[in-house]
Design a protein around this motif. Structure first.
Motif, short mmCIF file in Angstrom:
data_model
loop_
_atom_site.label_atom_id
_atom_site.label_comp_id
_atom_site.label_asym_id
_atom_site.label_seq_id
_atom_site.Cartn_x
_atom_site.Cartn_y
_atom_site.Cartn_z
N GLU A 56 0.99 -0.80 0.29
CA GLU A 56 0.04 0.00 0.43
C GLU A 56 0.94 1.52 0.14
OE1 GLU A 56 -3.74 1.79 2.41
OE2 GLU A 56 -2.71 0.43 3.27
N VAL A 57 0.86 2.01 -0.38
CA VAL A 57 1.03 3.32 -0.91
C VAL A 57 0.55 4.75 -0.23
CG1 VAL A 57 2.70 5.51 -2.49
CG2 VAL A 57 2.08 2.62 -3.21
N LEU A 58 1.14 4.86 0.73
CA LEU A 58 0.73 5.83 1.55
C LEU A 58 1.89 7.63 1.51
CD1 LEU A 58 1.05 3.33 5.13
CD2 LEU A 58 -0.72 3.76 3.13
N GLY A 59 0.20 8.25 1.96
CA GLY A 59 1.22 9.92 1.89
C GLY A 59 1.31 10.40 0.87
N SER A 60 1.23 9.60 0.04
CA SER A 60 0.70 10.42 -2.23
C SER A 60 -0.57 9.84 -2.27
CB SER A 60 1.66 10.46 -2.81
OG SER A 60 2.03 10.88 -3.61
N PRO A 61 -1.67 10.82 -3.21
CA PRO A 61 -2.53 10.74 -4.15
C PRO A 61 -1.95 10.65 -6.01
CG PRO A 61 -1.85 12.95 -3.97
CD PRO A 61 -0.58 12.60 -3.29
N ASN A 62 -0.45 10.68 -5.41
CA ASN A 62 0.53 10.11 -7.02
C ASN A 62 0.44 8.32 -7.32
OD1 ASN A 62 0.93 12.71 -7.57
ND2 ASN A 62 3.05 12.48 -6.40
N ILE A 63 0.17 8.45 -8.63
CA ILE A 63 0.44 6.97 -8.91
C ILE A 63 2.02 6.78 -9.51
CG2 ILE A 63 -0.56 4.89 -10.83
CD1 ILE A 63 -2.84 5.53 -8.21
#
Length: 120
Positions: free
Chosen positions: A23-30
């Motif tokens: 899970e990528v946390l702390g950023s809305p970027n893809i």
């Protein structure tokens, strides 16, 4: 600050399955490239599989036909479904969020690593 949280590691017997999640946390970027690497005891970290934003995948020969990488762009998550596990799959698995384009792959932030242990 971007953080990658890897989970799903554990112990399994040969032939069983495990599913890892990142899970990528702390950023809305893809990130255009999501990757799973592993480091087996006494060996260098190696690519297991990666997947682009469009779903193009690449696999290490050792896991082809057994592992499947996928991603959910809406949730900013990546997964690694590991089937028919072998003792040789025992390693710490790391996820990475990077970039792929123009024939180039660039690594970015790393997850903390999750241990996978496979016994006979």
């Amino acid at each position: 600050q971007v953080q990658l949280q890897a989970s799903g590691g554990g112990s399994a017997q040969a032939g069983e399955s495990l599913r890892l999640s990142c899970e990528v946390l702390g950023s809305p970027n893809i990130y255009s490239l999501m990757s799973w690497y592993r480091q087996r005891p006494g060996k260098e970290r190696e690519l297991v599989a990666d997947i682009t934003y469009r779903g193009v995948t690449d696999y290490a020969d050792a896991v082809k036909g057994r592992f499947v990488i996928d991603r959910d762009n809406a949730k900013n998550e990546a997964s690694l479904q590991m089937s028919d596990l072998k003792p040789e799959d025992t390693a710490v698995y790391y996820c990475n969020a990077g970039y792929a384009g123009g024939g180039e792959k660039v690594l970015g932030p790393w997850g903390q690593g999750t241990q996978v242990t496979v016994s006979l």
